[in-house]
Write a protein that holds these residues in place. Structure first.
Motif, PDB file in Angstrom:
ATOM      1  N   GLY A 229       0.853  -1.229   0.000  1.00  0.00           N
ATOM      2  CA  GLY A 229       0.000   0.000   0.000  1.00  0.00           C
ATOM      3  C   GLY A 229       0.881   1.270   0.000  1.00  0.00           C
ATOM      4  O   GLY A 229       2.030   1.227  -0.418  1.00  0.00           O
ATOM      5  N   LYS A 230       0.293   2.237   0.513  1.00  0.00           N
ATOM      6  CA  LYS A 230       1.017   3.537   0.489  1.00  0.00           C
ATOM      7  C   LYS A 230       1.102   4.115   1.907  1.00  0.00           C
ATOM      8  O   LYS A 230       0.074   4.201   2.591  1.00  0.00           O
ATOM      9  CB  LYS A 230       0.298   4.525  -0.421  1.00  0.00           C
ATOM     10  CG  LYS A 230       1.080   5.782  -0.627  1.00  0.00           C
ATOM     11  CD  LYS A 230       0.550   6.611  -1.801  1.00  0.00           C
ATOM     12  CE  LYS A 230      -0.725   7.308  -1.441  1.00  0.00           C
ATOM     13  NZ  LYS A 230      -1.202   8.153  -2.549  1.00  0.00           N
ATOM     14  N   LEU A 231       2.333   4.372   2.271  1.00  0.00           N
ATOM     15  CA  LEU A 231       2.598   4.960   3.591  1.00  0.00           C
ATOM     16  C   LEU A 231       2.928   6.452   3.387  1.00  0.00           C
ATOM     17  O   LEU A 231       3.796   6.776   2.583  1.00  0.00           O
ATOM     18  CB  LEU A 231       3.792   4.260   4.245  1.00  0.00           C
ATOM     19  CG  LEU A 231       4.282   4.874   5.556  1.00  0.00           C
ATOM     20  CD1 LEU A 231       3.243   4.767   6.671  1.00  0.00           C
ATOM     21  CD2 LEU A 231       5.576   4.215   5.984  1.00  0.00           C
ATOM     22  N   THR A 232       2.218   7.259   4.102  1.00  0.00           N
ATOM     23  CA  THR A 232       2.444   8.714   3.967  1.00  0.00           C
ATOM     24  C   THR A 232       2.873   9.297   5.308  1.00  0.00           C
ATOM     25  O   THR A 232       2.186   9.103   6.306  1.00  0.00           O
ATOM     26  CB  THR A 232       1.175   9.409   3.495  1.00  0.00           C
ATOM     27  OG1 THR A 232       0.754   8.825   2.273  1.00  0.00           O
ATOM     28  CG2 THR A 232       1.414  10.909   3.301  1.00  0.00           C
ATOM     29  N   LEU A 233       4.029   9.945   5.269  1.00  0.00           N
ATOM     30  CA  LEU A 233       4.480  10.697   6.458  1.00  0.00           C
ATOM     31  C   LEU A 233       4.398  12.206   6.108  1.00  0.00           C
ATOM     32  O   LEU A 233       4.986  12.647   5.119  1.00  0.00           O
ATOM     33  CB  LEU A 233       5.929  10.340   6.816  1.00  0.00           C
ATOM     34  CG  LEU A 233       6.096   9.098   7.657  1.00  0.00           C
ATOM     35  CD1 LEU A 233       5.952   7.817   6.823  1.00  0.00           C
ATOM     36  CD2 LEU A 233       7.439   9.119   8.360  1.00  0.00           C
ATOM     37  N   LEU A 234       3.728  12.906   6.961  1.00  0.00           N
ATOM     38  CA  LEU A 234       3.417  14.308   6.618  1.00  0.00           C
ATOM     39  C   LEU A 234       3.714  15.206   7.838  1.00  0.00           C
ATOM     40  O   LEU A 234       3.468  14.794   8.967  1.00  0.00           O
ATOM     41  CB  LEU A 234       1.956  14.402   6.232  1.00  0.00           C
ATOM     42  CG  LEU A 234       1.358  15.737   5.843  1.00  0.00           C
ATOM     43  CD1 LEU A 234       0.311  15.513   4.742  1.00  0.00           C
ATOM     44  CD2 LEU A 234       0.706  16.397   7.040  1.00  0.00           C
ATOM     45  N   SER A 235       4.277  16.274   7.548  1.00  0.00           N
ATOM     46  CA  SER A 235       4.435  17.289   8.632  1.00  0.00           C
ATOM     47  C   SER A 235       3.909  18.656   8.134  1.00  0.00           C
ATOM     48  O   SER A 235       4.064  19.000   6.967  1.00  0.00           O
ATOM     49  CB  SER A 235       5.916  17.433   9.003  1.00  0.00           C
ATOM     50  OG  SER A 235       6.631  18.063   7.965  1.00  0.00           O
ATOM     51  N   ARG A 236       3.335  19.393   9.060  1.00  0.00           N
ATOM     52  CA  ARG A 236       2.867  20.747   8.692  1.00  0.00           C
ATOM     53  C   ARG A 236       2.818  21.621   9.951  1.00  0.00           C
ATOM     54  O   ARG A 236       2.838  21.099  11.066  1.00  0.00           O
ATOM     55  CB  ARG A 236       1.505  20.678   8.014  1.00  0.00           C
ATOM     56  CG  ARG A 236       0.355  20.266   8.886  1.00  0.00           C
ATOM     57  CD  ARG A 236      -0.973  20.424   8.137  1.00  0.00           C
ATOM     58  NE  ARG A 236      -2.072  20.060   8.993  1.00  0.00           N
ATOM     59  CZ  ARG A 236      -2.544  18.819   9.143  1.00  0.00           C
ATOM     60  NH1 ARG A 236      -1.971  17.781   8.458  1.00  0.00           N
ATOM     61  NH2 ARG A 236      -3.559  18.555   9.952  1.00  0.00           N
ATOM     62  N   ARG A 237       2.719  22.843   9.666  1.00  0.00           N
ATOM     63  CA  ARG A 237       2.737  23.766  10.803  1.00  0.00           C
ATOM     64  C   ARG A 237       1.362  24.398  10.950  1.00  0.00           C
ATOM     65  O   ARG A 237       0.756  24.848   9.982  1.00  0.00           O
ATOM     66  CB  ARG A 237       3.772  24.865  10.552  1.00  0.00           C
ATOM     67  CG  ARG A 237       3.909  25.796  11.705  1.00  0.00           C
ATOM     68  CD  ARG A 237       5.069  26.720  11.505  1.00  0.00           C
ATOM     69  NE  ARG A 237       5.324  27.461  12.718  1.00  0.00           N
ATOM     70  CZ  ARG A 237       6.325  28.291  12.873  1.00  0.00           C
ATOM     71  NH1 ARG A 237       7.182  28.448  11.871  1.00  0.00           N
ATOM     72  NH2 ARG A 237       6.517  28.935  14.017  1.00  0.00           N
ATOM     73  N   GLU A 238       0.936  24.437  12.160  1.00  0.00           N
ATOM     74  CA  GLU A 238      -0.294  25.141  12.488  1.00  0.00           C
ATOM     75  C   GLU A 238       0.040  26.110  13.614  1.00  0.00           C
ATOM     76  O   GLU A 238       1.116  26.015  14.203  1.00  0.00           O
ATOM     77  CB  GLU A 238      -1.365  24.140  12.894  1.00  0.00           C
ATOM     78  CG  GLU A 238      -1.890  23.326  11.719  1.00  0.00           C
ATOM     79  CD  GLU A 238      -3.094  22.470  12.074  1.00  0.00           C
ATOM     80  OE1 GLU A 238      -3.509  22.483  13.245  1.00  0.00           O
ATOM     81  OE2 GLU A 238      -3.609  21.802  11.164  1.00  0.00           O
ATOM     82  N   PRO A 239      -0.855  27.029  13.873  1.00  0.00           N
ATOM     83  CA  PRO A 239      -0.539  28.036  14.890  1.00  0.00           C
ATOM     84  C   PRO A 239      -0.072  27.426  16.202  1.00  0.00           C
ATOM     85  O   PRO A 239      -0.803  26.607  16.800  1.00  0.00           O
ATOM     86  CB  PRO A 239      -1.849  28.796  15.056  1.00  0.00           C
ATOM     87  CG  PRO A 239      -2.547  28.625  13.775  1.00  0.00           C
ATOM     88  CD  PRO A 239      -2.174  27.279  13.273  1.00  0.00           C
ATOM     89  N   GLN A 240       1.117  27.768  16.558  1.00  0.00           N
ATOM     90  CA  GLN A 240       1.727  27.409  17.835  1.00  0.00           C
ATOM     91  C   GLN A 240       1.907  25.886  17.990  1.00  0.00           C
ATOM     92  O   GLN A 240       2.050  25.379  19.115  1.00  0.00           O
ATOM     93  CB  GLN A 240       0.892  27.957  19.004  1.00  0.00           C
ATOM     94  CG  GLN A 240       0.846  29.481  19.008  1.00  0.00           C
ATOM     95  CD  GLN A 240       0.053  30.021  20.178  1.00  0.00           C
ATOM     96  OE1 GLN A 240      -0.700  29.264  20.824  1.00  0.00           O
ATOM     97  NE2 GLN A 240       0.208  31.302  20.427  1.00  0.00           N
ATOM     98  N   LYS A 241       1.826  25.199  16.901  1.00  0.00           N
ATOM     99  CA  LYS A 241       2.041  23.746  17.037  1.00  0.00           C
ATOM    100  C   LYS A 241       2.512  23.175  15.713  1.00  0.00           C
ATOM    101  O   LYS A 241       2.386  23.795  14.656  1.00  0.00           O
ATOM    102  CB  LYS A 241       0.768  23.053  17.496  1.00  0.00           C
ATOM    103  CG  LYS A 241      -0.420  23.192  16.566  1.00  0.00           C
ATOM    104  CD  LYS A 241      -1.668  22.607  17.216  1.00  0.00           C
ATOM    105  CE  LYS A 241      -2.895  22.806  16.333  1.00  0.00           C
ATOM    106  NZ  LYS A 241      -4.115  22.312  17.004  1.00  0.00           N
ATOM    107  N   VAL A 242       3.050  21.952  15.835  1.00  0.00           N
ATOM    108  CA  VAL A 242       3.521  21.214  14.666  1.00  0.00           C
ATOM    109  C   VAL A 242       2.699  19.910  14.589  1.00  0.00           C
ATOM    110  O   VAL A 242       2.479  19.256  15.611  1.00  0.00           O
ATOM    111  CB  VAL A 242       5.013  20.890  14.796  1.00  0.00           C
ATOM    112  CG1 VAL A 242       5.471  19.937  13.711  1.00  0.00           C
ATOM    113  CG2 VAL A 242       5.822  22.179  14.744  1.00  0.00           C
ATOM    114  N   VAL A 243       2.243  19.642  13.380  1.00  0.00           N
ATOM    115  CA  VAL A 243       1.389  18.440  13.203  1.00  0.00           C
ATOM    116  C   VAL A 243       2.162  17.375  12.413  1.00  0.00           C
ATOM    117  O   VAL A 243       2.747  17.694  11.369  1.00  0.00           O
ATOM    118  CB  VAL A 243       0.086  18.814  12.454  1.00  0.00           C
ATOM    119  CG1 VAL A 243      -0.778  17.560  12.235  1.00  0.00           C
ATOM    120  CG2 VAL A 243      -0.672  19.867  13.258  1.00  0.00           C
ATOM    121  N   ILE A 244       2.157  16.159  12.936  1.00  0.00           N
ATOM    122  CA  ILE A 244       2.793  15.019  12.241  1.00  0.00           C
ATOM    123  C   ILE A 244       1.692  13.987  11.962  1.00  0.00           C
ATOM    124  O   ILE A 244       0.918  13.659  12.865  1.00  0.00           O
ATOM    125  CB  ILE A 244       3.894  14.383  13.097  1.00  0.00           C
ATOM    126  CG1 ILE A 244       4.967  15.460  13.470  1.00  0.00           C
ATOM    127  CG2 ILE A 244       4.538  13.180  12.385  1.00  0.00           C
ATOM    128  CD1 ILE A 244       5.885  15.005  14.572  1.00  0.00           C
TER     129      ILE A 244
END
Lengths: 433, 618, 454
Positions: B516-531
């Motif tokens: 299948g497909k494994l997705t690792l994603l990071s992004r920035r949101e206000p005052q926090k980091v999302v993984i």
């Protein structure tokens, strides 16, 4: 240069001398006669002079108007008298008629001639304004030379003090000495700033006999005074500021710079005739108009008086009283012991005369009169204050000299007549009432 | 908007409206009162001016009478005595008399009205006085106005005529004062008043004809504004008033009262117009002061009201805010939060109830925790029993098999023993492993925070598993990394974070046995980091989702059920949260949100500076 | 008994009068004569001073002329002791007085006289030969002796800096240009040393200031406005006046540019009523005059009518469209000028002319013109020059020519004569023997102060 105008006859002398001795009625008649005579003489003289001017003006008028009728009016705007005006009017009428102008009344005339008798400083000016119809007036004029000045009769006040006109002329007079003829002078010497002239009466007129120049190096003071004194040897001594002259012979006058004192009081001695002996002499300032006050000889204890303009004396039994018109305006009376000051209305000139009246000696003193000239009055000093003993007698102008004559009986007063501009010398005598 | 602000706003608006209403009311009342006063004052001032005007006239009359009665004039009358005798010597008399009696105009006329001496126009001697026919020298005749012709102008004056006494041919004395600046300035008028005089000459209004006692260049320019009033009076020949505003400033407004001045004669011609101006400056300034005071009072009131209402609102809302804060604390987990109870009002009762509620909630929580602890222990015991039971059963069978073999088949015992020994060792190893994993879970270390680049951690995980993703013979797993390069660093323990993400990747790989497909994603949101770690595997049911982070829960055949619990523990220790979204058959995505916590970054930097050269972690 | 009483009474009166008075009659030397004057000059050089009677008086104190003119208008010798005509009246030879010295001690020489006369009269041919000074001209020199008596022909010796020195009766002690002159008596004056030691002249004073100075004793001698003469007399000052020598007139700066302007000027001339001005404004002083020369000088002045002719003026005015207007200037410091100008404007207004007064106006001005001398020809010629009119071509100086010349000058429309006024002086009672010549010249050389001590 204009020559002095000599007196044509001396009516004043006759009048003064004669009227003083006659009753009043007679005097009035005499005065009227003299007046008439003079007017007639003047009229006669003037009429002959004016006729040519009248003709000249008439011709000028006729040149404008041509022959024909005209109305003439004459108006006097000058100093001519009424009589003279009438004479000129008559003369003009005649002259106009002679040139063909027929004079008619205003109503009948188309031409009017208005003549004005005017004058300027040097001449009469006669002007005619000629108006013909409604046209502008034409103006023609002539200049009429003035005739010789009409002799004016000096006023007299014949009371106790009598004045007699001796001489008048255009040149200033310092002093006059009567050389011959006491009551009726026949020969006189006239001292002027620049010369000494001798005159002799001939045919009722003074005729010049001799003129002697006065040489002086320094200029005269503005208010010049001089003294003319006859001496025993028929010579003349001339005292002028800083200069003394003496007639050496008949034709010469020797002058020298000198500060010799001037004789102040002269008493003639009957034995010596006209000879004189000065009582006192005073030194005169060479550049001014007054005496320095230094006198010779001394008056008692006084070897000097205050500065003075003139001096007079009154002999007393044991001494002589001297009066000095001082430059401080006061009258100083010196008797040898005291110097008494008297506040008087005396002028600057005083002189002594010897008479048969009163105390025998009087002092003549000038008195300022701003309105009509100076006057002279006789005074006596019974005590130490002067008392007037005569009415004042007026002179026509300001008195520039008052000297006792050599014989001491009378005095000479010199004045300038402001009306005629001439200098006049009078002999003043005191008549007893 | 907070309750306090709402309350404050209501209070402020109410106060401002009240103050504005009061200011308007005061101003209106003041304006009306001023207008009434102003009208009365204008009437009084006009009356005062007219009395002053009359007084000046009487003064002129008195002076002229004194001149007429003087010995000089009577001597002159006697000398002339109705004849045309030489009057030359009196030519200059009027001037000296006028000076000594302080008159601007003085003429001495003979009985025929011919001027013998004139102070105002000396050269006029011998000429007839134009107004002689209408002059009345009676004692009752008051002062009158007359236009006087001068050498180069015409002047308006207040005149009186009198005659020298007791003569058949009297001398007429006509004297007066000029109505000019000086005259106007001598009038005793109120300070806020001024008097202007318009000399009525010419057909149209001319500013040059206006006499102003206090004229300035500005007045001269603005004089045209008086033209309508002057023209109106000229037309009507009656008194009237009108306001004149000199500039845009209301204070520059004057109310002008115009009085027509008439001369002698049949028609009584209008010679001049007196303009009495009353400045409204005082009124306007007072009005402005009232308004300013009202505004100041309003502003002060508002400020005071704000302060008071703030204070009142604070008094009212503080217990409520405390309650709200306490509620929030409770909501945040502070079950022991209490609020202070003051008084006995409704808010105090509410606070009391809140305290009771939290007390009750705390008790219930204690009970719940105890129950959960018991349940956890039970679950642990169950799991432990379950885990231990599985190896114990083969052990039992093996031992029983040995016993039987020894007894039943000693020859085979050796073989059986060997085989059984291996089985025993294997199972014991299994038991040891089970015990080890439990031990490890219990020993989860506290995170050692340092500056960590999340993307780097993600890339490290991908690199670690890269080989396992594409094992030959197995279905391939496509790995996609979508990192937000703008991410900064966060305060985190990189090893724990790496471990947590690795667990999630292992889970994902387990969930995709068919690839299948494994997705690792990071992004920035206000005052926090999302993984986010997402797979396209089998997915989870909602029930599984709800229990998936429970320790020892697993849906895998050989899973210990501690992997995701460890992940949650790591995330929680970093102050973050982990959520899962999944749909069966479509895949699962775990989302980790980690706070940036800059304050901690600053502390780390400071600590690094202090321990330069030392390793951040021991 | 009665007679004796009267005699004593008379004697007493005489005695009292004798004691109460103090009257010298002979001039006294000494003292400072304080004179005030309206005249103001910044130079004492006779060739540079503007011609006025005040200037003439000033010059006469410091300088002498070759000849002087006496009260009757006849020339008399001064620095020239004698003279004679030469070259058929085309010149005159003058013999100088001897032993005359300038104030700086230098003797009077013909060279100095020639130099002085040349400076004042560049057109004259002045030569010196021995003791004789000859004056010749291309044409006949009209009234040469009268000319020589004018103050501008006073003989001055100028030093290297141009400062003049004179031979007059007084020499300069202190000179503050335009303000004050103090002059001391010339001890060696050829005509006799003046009586007063010093003369102190305060210049630039109004008539009013002068009367105040006289009243307060700060001045011994002051000028009096003609219209104030009767007041001075009433105050018991000694008042002397000249013949009417000062012409008051309306003077146009330019000739009339058109016939209309000429008619306007004529209308103005005919509208002026002089008699009432004379009676009232001048208080009877002087004479109303429509002529340039006064009657006493010419003899015919009355021919020019001084009466207004309003009918004719109105006719002329009606010929002119619009309102003819003039702006009349006058001396603002002269109260009489202002009054006269006002009256002229009033007279003109009656005729329908507009005359506005503006003191600084120059086109038409009310002016005071002192006539140059008592000689009519000299005065008229100078006046002709002052008006800028064409030179008078007179073959002979006859009365007819004089009249014709004056008529021609009046016909130019450049001047409207109004009055001839005398110059009057008042002195306190302490000043004696001062005189005023008909031409207004003040003679204080022979004056003396009563209170001073010699």
């Amino acid at each position: 240069m204009r020559q002095p105008i000599y007196n044509s006859g001396i009516p004043g002398i006759l009048k003064s001398v004669n009227l003083a001795c006659r009753p009043a009625r007679v005097r009035r008649v005499a005065r009227f006669g003299v007046h008439c005579l003079i007017v007639l003489l003047c009229t006669f003289a003037s009429a002959s002079d004016w006729s040519s001017s009248e003709k000249q003006l008439a011709q000028k008028i006729a040149a404008v108007t041509g022959p024909g009728a005209a109305a003439l009016t004459i108006q006097n705007r000058s100093s001519l008298g009424k009589r003279d005006t009438e004479i000129v009017q008559n003369g003009m009428e005649s002259a106009l008629q002679e040139v063909g102008v027929r004079l008619v009344n205003n109503e009948q005339a188309a031409t009017s001639i208005a003549v004005s008798l005017s004058e300027n400083q040097t001449a009469y000016v006669w002007i005619a304004e000629v108006r013909q119809g409604t046209a502008d007036s034409a103006v023609v004029m002539v200049s009429v030379p003035r005739t010789a000045a009409t002799t004016r009769l000096p006023d007299s006040m014949p009371m106790t003090l009598v004045k007699t006109l001796l001489w008048s002329g255009n040149k200033p007079i310092l002093d006059v000495a009567i050389l011959e003829g006491d009551a009726s002078p026949t020969r006189i010497a006239v001292l002027s700033p620049e010369d000494l002239s001798l005159y002799r009466m001939q045919a009722g007129k003074w005729q010049a006999e001799q003129k002697l120049s006065i040489n002086h190096l320094k200029p005269w003071p503005l208010d010049l005074h001089g003294r003319l004194i006859p001496t025993r040897d028929h010579a003349l001594d001339l005292y002028l500021p800083g200069v003394f002259c003496q007639t050496a012979s008949a034709a010469t006058l020797n002058c020298r710079e000198s500060d010799d004192p001037w004789p102040l009081g002269i008493i003639s001695t009957p034995s010596a005739g006209s000879s004189t002996a000065p009582l006192l002499a005073g030194f005169f300032t060479p550049r001014r108009n007054f005496f320095t006050g230094v006198i010779a000889p001394a008056i008692g204890k006084f070897s000097a008086a205050p500065k003075f303009y003139s001096a007079a004396f009154l002999p007393r039994d044991k001494y002589v009283l001297w009066l000095f018109a001082a430059t401080d305006g006061k009258l100083h009376i010196l008797d040898g012991i005291r110097d008494q000051i008297s506040l008087t209305d005396f002028g600057s000139d005083i002189a002594t005369v010897r008479t048969n009246c009163g105390a025998g000696w009087q002092v003549l003193a000038t008195n300022a009169d701003d309105q009509s000239g100076d006057s002279v009055r006789a005074y006596e000093l019974p005590d130490r204050d002067p008392i007037a003993v005569s009415a004042p007698i007026n002179l026509p102008g300001k008195i520039s000299g008052l000297w006792t004559q050599a014989n001491g009986d009378n005095a000479i007063a010199v004045a300038k007549n402001p009306e005629t501009g001439s200098y006049e010398a009078y002999r003043l005598t005191v008549a007893c009432n | 908007m907070s309750f306090r602000r709402k309350l404050l706003l209501v209070f402020s608006v109410s106060v401002a409206l009240s103050v504005a209403a009061v200011a308007w009311l005061v101003q209106e009342v003041t304006r009306k009162a001023f207008e009434e006063t102003e009208n009365q004052r204008t009437s009084q001032l006009v009356g005062q001016f007219q009395r002053e005007f009359n007084r000046q006239g009487e003064e002129v009359t008195r002076r002229v009478e004194n001149i007429a009665a003087s010995e000089t004039v009577n001597r002159m009358g006697a000398a002339l005595n109705g004849t045309s005798a030489d009057s030359a010597e009196y030519f200059d008399l009027a001037r000296s008399l006028a000076e000594s009696h302080q008159l601007d105009f003085l003429e001495l006329l003979d009985s025929r009205g011919m001027i013998v001496s004139s102070a105002q126009w000396a050269a006029k001697f011998g000429y007839p006085e134009p107004a002689f026919q209408i002059l009345s020298p009676s004692a009752q005749q008051p002062a009158f106005l007359k236009l006087e012709q001068l050498q180069d102008s015409t002047a308006l004056g207040l005149f009186t005529v009198r005659t020298s006494a007791g003569r058949e041919h009297p001398v007429y004395v006509v004297g007066g004062r000029r109505l000019d600046k000086t005259f106007l300035s001598t009038l005793n008028v109120a300070p806020e008043m001024r008097v202007l005089l318009y000399q009525n000459r010419g057909e149209t209004f001319s500013a040059d004809l206006l006499v102003n006692a206090s004229a300035s260049s500005r007045d001269a320019r603005a004089a045209e504004k008086l033209a309508p009033l002057v023209d109106a009076v000229r037309r009507s020949n009656q008194e009237m008033s009108t306001p004149v505003r000199w500039s845009s400033d209301r204070a520059d407004e004057e109310i002008f009262h115009a009085i027509p001045l008439r001369g002698l004669g049949e028609n009584r011609p209008l010679l001049g117009i007196l303009l009495i101006g009353q400045s409204r400056r005082n009124y306007v300034q007072l009005s402005r002061r009232i308004k300013d005071a009202a505004l100041l009072a309003g502003a002060g009131g508002i400020v005071l009201a704000l302060f008071l209402s703030g204070w009142a609102a604070a008094r009212v809302t503080r217990p409520i805010e405390e309650l709200a804060g306490a509620a929030q604390s409770v909501a945040a987990g502070s079950w022991d939060t209490r609020v202070q109870v003051n008084g006995h009002d409704e808010v105090s009762q509410l606070a009391n109830s809140f305290n009771q509620m939290t007390t009750e909630l705390l008790a219930q929580k204690e009970r719940l925790v105890q129950a959960e602890r018991v349940a956890a222990w039970r679950e642990l015991a169950r799991r432990l029993a379950h885990e231990l039971k599985n190896p114990l059963f083969p052990l039992q069978l093996t031992v029983e098999n040995l016993i039987r073999a020894r007894t039943q088949s000693p020859e085979q015992f050796e073989e059986v023993f060997r085989e059984s020994s291996q089985t025993l060792l294997s199972e014991l190893a299994n038991l040891k492993g089970i015990i080890g994993r439990f031990s490890e879970f219990s020993k989860m270390p506290q995170p050692q925070l340092q500056r960590v680049n999340v993307n780097q951690v993600l890339r490290g995980v991908v690199q670690l598993f890269q080989a396992q993703l594409n094992v030959p013979g197995k279905p391939a797993i496509e790995c996609r990394s979508e990192t937000d390069e703008s991410l900064g660093t966060i305060a985190a323990d990189p090893e724990l974070l790496h471990r947590a993400i690795s667990n999630l990747v292992l889970n994902a790989m387990d969930a995709m046995p068919q690839g299948g497909k494994l997705t690792l994603l990071s992004r920035r949101e206000p005052q926090k980091v999302v993984i986010e770690v997402a797979d396209t595997g089998t997915g989870l049911t909602p029930e599984e989702c709800a229990r998936i982070f429970t320790p020892y829960y697993t849906n895998k055949q050989h899973g210990s059920g501690l992997g995701l619990a460890i992940v949650q523990s790591v995330v929680s220790d970093h102050g973050g949260t982990i959520t899962v979204r999944s749909q069966p058959g479509k895949g699962t995505a775990f989302v980790i949100e980690l706070p940036e916590r800059p304050e901690l970054l600053a502390e780390i930097a400071e600590s690094r500076a202090q321990h330069a050269g030392e390793p951040v972690r021991n | 008994m009665k007679r004796t009483g009267l005699q004593w009474l008379a004697i007493s009166v005489l005695l009292i009068s004798a004691l109460s008075a103090n009257a010298d009659t002979r001039p006294q030397y000494g003292g400072t004569l304080h004179i005030t004057t309206s005249m103001s000059t910044s130079s004492l050089d006779p060739a540079e001073m503007p011609d006025s009677v005040g200037a003439r008086n000033l010059v006469a104190l410091i300088f002498d002329t070759l000849v002087i003119v006496d009260a009757t208008g006849r020339p008399q010798s001064a620095l020239a002791e004698s003279w004679q005509s030469v070259a058929g009246d085309r010149g005159v030879e003058f013999h100088l007085r001897r032993n005359v010295k300038f104030h700086d001690g230098n003797p009077l020489t013909t060279e100095i006289v020639v130099s002085s006369l040349r400076k004042a009269n560049p057109a004259w041919n002045v030569t010196a030969g021995g003791d004789v000074v000859s004056i010749e001209s291309a044409g006949a020199i009209p009234e040469l002796l009268q000319e020589l008596s004018l103050s501008r022909n006073a003989i001055a010796k100028r030093d290297a800096t141009g400062n003049p020195s004179g031979t007059g009766p007084f020499h300069i002690v202190d000179w503050q240009p335009g303000k004050r002159l103090v002059a001391a008596a010339n001890e060696d004056y050829w005509n006799g040393r003046p009586f007063v030691d010093e003369i102190d002249i305060d210049m630039g004073r109004t008539f009013r200031d002068q009367m105040n100075a006289l009243e307060s004793g700060r001045a011994d001698l002051a000028e009096v406005a003609p219209e104030q003469m009767h007041r001075a007399v009433s105050q018991r000052y000694e008042l002397l006046r000249s013949s009417p020598i000062e012409l008051i007139a309306l003077k146009f700066a330019k000739e009339a540019a058109s016939a209309q302007e000429k008619a306007s000027r004529d209308a103005l001339r005919l509208s002026i009523e002089r008699q009432s001005m004379h009676n009232v404004l001048l208080q009877g002083a002087g004479q109303p005059s429509a002529s340039l020369l006064p009657t006493w000088m010419s003899g015919y002045g009355f021919v020019f009518s001084t009466e207004p002719d309003r009918l004719r003026a109105q006719q002329l005015r009606d010929q002119i469209p619009g309102v003819p207007s003039f702006t009349l200037g006058y001396d603002n410091n002269d109260p009489l000028a202002r009054l006269l100008a006002e009256r002229v404007a009033l007279n003109a207004k009656e005729t329908g002319l507009s005359v506005q007064l503006n003191a600084s106006a120059t086109e038409l001005r009310l002016v005071r013109i002192p006539l140059a001398s008592c000689d009519p020809w000299s005065s008229l010629l100078v006046l002709n020059n002052q008006l800028g009119l064409p030179p008078i071509e007179a073959k002979a100086h006859s009365l007819d020519q004089l009249f014709a010349s004056e008529q021609s000058m009046l016909a130019s429309g450049r001047i409207i004569p109004l009055f001839h006024l005398p110059l009057a002086y008042a002195a306190g009672t302490n000043l004696r023997d001062w005189t005023v010549m008909p031409g207004g010249k003040l003679n204080v050389t022979g004056a003396w102060l009563k209170s001073s001590q010699p």
